[in-house]
Design a protein around this motif. Sequence first.
Motif, PDB file in Angstrom:
ATOM      1  N   GLU A  83      24.795  16.512  45.736  1.00 44.18           N
ATOM      2  CA  GLU A  83      25.490  16.903  46.957  1.00 44.18           C
ATOM      3  C   GLU A  83      26.621  17.885  46.679  1.00 44.18           C
ATOM      4  O   GLU A  83      26.955  18.718  47.522  1.00 44.18           O
ATOM      5  CB  GLU A  83      26.022  15.672  47.703  1.00 44.18           C
ATOM      6  CG  GLU A  83      27.095  14.884  46.973  1.00 44.18           C
ATOM      7  CD  GLU A  83      26.500  13.798  46.084  1.00 44.18           C
ATOM      8  OE1 GLU A  83      27.267  12.907  45.664  1.00 44.18           O
ATOM      9  OE2 GLU A  83      25.286  13.842  45.826  1.00 44.18           O
TER      10      GLU A  83
ATOM     11  N   GLU B 264      11.312  30.773  49.884  1.00 46.58           N
ATOM     12  CA  GLU B 264      12.288  31.075  48.841  1.00 46.58           C
ATOM     13  C   GLU B 264      11.606  31.503  47.547  1.00 46.58           C
ATOM     14  O   GLU B 264      10.408  31.257  47.344  1.00 46.58           O
ATOM     15  CB  GLU B 264      13.189  29.853  48.590  1.00 46.58           C
ATOM     16  CG  GLU B 264      14.021  29.460  49.807  1.00 46.58           C
ATOM     17  CD  GLU B 264      14.985  28.330  49.496  1.00 46.58           C
ATOM     18  OE1 GLU B 264      14.869  27.717  48.414  1.00 46.58           O
ATOM     19  OE2 GLU B 264      15.869  28.070  50.340  1.00 46.58           O
TER      20      GLU B 264
ATOM     21  N   SER C  64      25.647  20.693  59.581  1.00 48.55           N
ATOM     22  CA  SER C  64      25.232  21.798  58.709  1.00 48.55           C
ATOM     23  C   SER C  64      25.129  23.121  59.466  1.00 48.55           C
ATOM     24  O   SER C  64      25.451  24.187  58.927  1.00 48.55           O
ATOM     25  CB  SER C  64      23.893  21.470  58.039  1.00 48.55           C
ATOM     26  OG  SER C  64      22.891  21.256  59.019  1.00 48.55           O
TER      27      SER C  64
ATOM     28  N   MET D 103      24.189  24.868  56.366  1.00 51.65           N
ATOM     29  CA  MET D 103      24.490  24.343  55.042  1.00 51.65           C
ATOM     30  C   MET D 103      23.313  23.501  54.552  1.00 51.65           C
ATOM     31  O   MET D 103      22.356  23.237  55.286  1.00 51.65           O
ATOM     32  CB  MET D 103      25.782  23.524  55.074  1.00 51.65           C
ATOM     33  CG  MET D 103      27.045  24.352  55.299  1.00 51.65           C
ATOM     34  SD  MET D 103      27.420  25.489  53.943  1.00 51.65           S
ATOM     35  CE  MET D 103      28.091  24.358  52.710  1.00 51.65           C
ATOM     36  N   ASN D 104      23.409  23.033  53.318  1.00 54.87           N
ATOM     37  CA  ASN D 104      22.346  22.258  52.685  1.00 54.87           C
ATOM     38  C   ASN D 104      22.211  20.871  53.323  1.00 54.87           C
ATOM     39  O   ASN D 104      23.150  20.376  53.965  1.00 54.87           O
ATOM     40  CB  ASN D 104      22.654  22.115  51.198  1.00 54.87           C
ATOM     41  CG  ASN D 104      24.051  21.568  50.953  1.00 54.87           C
ATOM     42  OD1 ASN D 104      25.022  22.174  51.395  1.00 54.87           O
ATOM     43  ND2 ASN D 104      24.152  20.442  50.274  1.00 54.87           N
TER      44      ASN D 104
ATOM     45  N   GLN E 162      26.200  31.193  49.142  1.00 51.83           N
ATOM     46  CA  GLN E 162      25.343  32.003  50.004  1.00 51.83           C
ATOM     47  C   GLN E 162      26.074  32.389  51.288  1.00 51.83           C
ATOM     48  O   GLN E 162      25.985  33.520  51.763  1.00 51.83           O
ATOM     49  CB  GLN E 162      24.055  31.245  50.349  1.00 51.83           C
ATOM     50  CG  GLN E 162      23.117  31.045  49.164  1.00 51.83           C
ATOM     51  CD  GLN E 162      21.697  30.762  49.624  1.00 51.83           C
ATOM     52  OE1 GLN E 162      21.120  31.513  50.386  1.00 51.83           O
ATOM     53  NE2 GLN E 162      21.133  29.652  49.151  1.00 51.83           N
TER      54      GLN E 162
ATOM     55  N   ALA F 149      25.278  26.451  48.511  1.00 56.55           N
ATOM     56  CA  ALA F 149      25.178  26.887  49.910  1.00 56.55           C
ATOM     57  C   ALA F 149      26.422  27.673  50.322  1.00 56.55           C
ATOM     58  O   ALA F 149      26.326  28.674  51.043  1.00 56.55           O
ATOM     59  CB  ALA F 149      24.980  25.678  50.817  1.00 56.55           C
TER      60      ALA F 149
ATOM     61  N   GLU G 132      22.435  17.997  52.075  1.00 53.61           N
ATOM     62  CA  GLU G 132      23.385  17.014  51.537  1.00 53.61           C
ATOM     63  C   GLU G 132      24.815  17.230  52.036  1.00 53.61           C
ATOM     64  O   GLU G 132      25.719  16.488  51.663  1.00 53.61           O
ATOM     65  CB  GLU G 132      23.384  17.077  49.995  1.00 53.61           C
ATOM     66  CG  GLU G 132      22.043  16.794  49.338  1.00 53.61           C
ATOM     67  CD  GLU G 132      21.175  18.031  49.211  1.00 53.61           C
ATOM     68  OE1 GLU G 132      20.084  17.929  48.622  1.00 53.61           O
ATOM     69  OE2 GLU G 132      21.597  19.108  49.695  1.00 53.61           O
ATOM     70  N   TRP G 133      25.037  18.246  52.869  1.00 56.93           N
ATOM     71  CA  TRP G 133      26.372  18.576  53.346  1.00 56.93           C
ATOM     72  C   TRP G 133      27.013  17.399  54.085  1.00 56.93           C
ATOM     73  O   TRP G 133      28.180  17.082  53.886  1.00 56.93           O
ATOM     74  CB  TRP G 133      26.308  19.807  54.227  1.00 56.93           C
ATOM     75  CG  TRP G 133      27.583  20.216  54.901  1.00 56.93           C
ATOM     76  CD1 TRP G 133      27.851  20.188  56.233  1.00 56.93           C
ATOM     77  CD2 TRP G 133      28.767  20.729  54.272  1.00 56.93           C
ATOM     78  NE1 TRP G 133      29.113  20.656  56.488  1.00 56.93           N
ATOM     79  CE2 TRP G 133      29.705  21.004  55.297  1.00 56.93           C
ATOM     80  CE3 TRP G 133      29.117  20.995  52.955  1.00 56.93           C
ATOM     81  CZ2 TRP G 133      30.962  21.516  55.035  1.00 56.93           C
ATOM     82  CZ3 TRP G 133      30.380  21.511  52.692  1.00 56.93           C
ATOM     83  CH2 TRP G 133      31.290  21.756  53.715  1.00 56.93           C
TER      84      TRP G 133
ATOM     85  N   GLN H 296      17.508  34.659  50.911  1.00 58.16           N
ATOM     86  CA  GLN H 296      18.537  33.942  50.163  1.00 58.16           C
ATOM     87  C   GLN H 296      19.659  34.912  49.808  1.00 58.16           C
ATOM     88  O   GLN H 296      19.430  36.105  49.595  1.00 58.16           O
ATOM     89  CB  GLN H 296      17.940  33.327  48.892  1.00 58.16           C
ATOM     90  CG  GLN H 296      16.877  32.271  49.168  1.00 58.16           C
ATOM     91  CD  GLN H 296      16.008  32.003  47.955  1.00 58.16           C
ATOM     92  OE1 GLN H 296      15.033  32.704  47.704  1.00 58.16           O
ATOM     93  NE2 GLN H 296      16.371  30.972  47.200  1.00 58.16           N
TER      94      GLN H 296
ATOM     95  N   ASP I 106      24.677  21.395  45.310  1.00 50.87           N
ATOM     96  CA  ASP I 106      23.945  22.052  46.391  1.00 50.87           C
ATOM     97  C   ASP I 106      24.891  22.580  47.471  1.00 50.87           C
ATOM     98  O   ASP I 106      24.642  23.637  48.067  1.00 50.87           O
ATOM     99  CB  ASP I 106      22.934  21.082  47.007  1.00 50.87           C
ATOM    100  CG  ASP I 106      21.791  20.761  46.058  1.00 50.87           C
ATOM    101  OD1 ASP I 106      21.656  21.471  45.044  1.00 50.87           O
ATOM    102  OD2 ASP I 106      21.041  19.804  46.318  1.00 50.87           O
ATOM    103  N   SER I 107      25.987  21.872  47.722  1.00 48.28           N
ATOM    104  CA  SER I 107      26.956  22.342  48.721  1.00 48.28           C
ATOM    105  C   SER I 107      27.684  23.584  48.229  1.00 48.28           C
ATOM    106  O   SER I 107      27.945  24.513  48.999  1.00 48.28           O
ATOM    107  CB  SER I 107      27.957  21.227  49.050  1.00 48.28           C
ATOM    108  OG  SER I 107      27.313  20.144  49.683  1.00 48.28           O
TER     109      SER I 107
END
Length: 437
Positions: free
Chosen positions: A194, A72, A362, A171-172, A204, A201, A174-175, A99, A197-198
Amino acid sequence: MLAALTSVPPFAKAMLQHIGQRLGVRASLECFTEVVFDGNSDKIRPDGLIVVDGGRGRQWHCLVEAKIGRTEIDADQLTKYLNLARSNNVPALLTISNQFVATPRHSPVRLPKSATKGVETFHWSWMSVVTEAMLLLNEYDFERPEQRFILNEMVRYFSHRSVAVTTFDRMNPEWKELNSKVQSGARLAKTAPEVEDSVAAWHQETRDLCLLLSRKLSHTVRLRLSRAHREDPTARMRDDCESLVATHRLSCTFDIPDAAAPLVVVADLQRRCISVSMTLAAPRDKQRASSRINWLLRQLTKTDPHGIHVRAYWPGRAPTTQASLADLRDNASVLESENRSLVPTSFEVLLVQDLAGKFSGSRTFIELLEGAVPTFYERVGERLRPYITPPPKLQRQQAESADDAGAPDGHHDEAVGNRVAPLPETTPMTTEQPDSS
């Protein structure tokens, strides 16, 4: 990729317009790799440099930094490149990686405004590059066959698994934790890792879905964003985090060329389901609820009814009604309101998939989502058409009555059959010649 930009002008024009650069007829484009700058104390070497010469001394330069595979963009490295660009009067920096961002003007890396002062930052995903090239190969009529050959070779190269151009496939981390908190009723904080970051994601994944639909339809599908969110990714992140905390939902909207309506995707964390839908206005010239409902059902006669539901919206405070497509085929009246005098104002056709425990996975979440969206469009979206009110018809009985009556003192208007007053008599206009004196 840089070689393809310089060799295939339509490809360069399509890609550069995404970052605000229009290539005119007189413009020229040069690309360089492994660029070295004098006086570079950090000894950093950008992967590339794009130079656009617009003529009359107008030039635009842009540094390029690319990552492959799962590597990344690094914030510290990006800051060094921004400083290098600023010290050498280079006004832009383009990053490329696997990304995804909502628009090329967004960056996958959060940087303070002071770091980007004086230098614009742009980002392309490798998949967006491939998708743009595929759209050109499908739609564009190349005047020179070697341009099509070069672009096709670039796509073939990037499509090989060893090159590691990937889609967004999970997904991340923390999903799963976020889903557990929603299911247990725990309170969510909009700044919690969480949540943020979700949402990142999800952003994206929505971009990846946009590219996926574009490739499948061979037409450019765009993610619908408000002007504020297009211009400020931070505001979009903040607003979507607040929405997730308040509703436990993630959503996005796509604009598909010539489709009957925008396509809306919703992931409901509380119900652990995915819904894909399109909403159409009901025909206003049909006065009965049954006529409006049947108008919609006729468009879905060949649709597989599994998982498809229709929701009707009614005027005033009347509650919405909903029924499965299978039930509606047996009895269309189940969608009607309790107040039989009302007629529906719009219909929402939706595909609902209950994922249960798979929702928190995820990888499985992304796989099922990317299967549901094209499936809905194929089964429903392709068939829907907006209602067009038919033109008014000629009142033939009235026209025939007027013709029978005759019009000795005037004439008849053939369009509407109404009597028109005769034209007044006019005197021919004469022009006197001026006296030669």
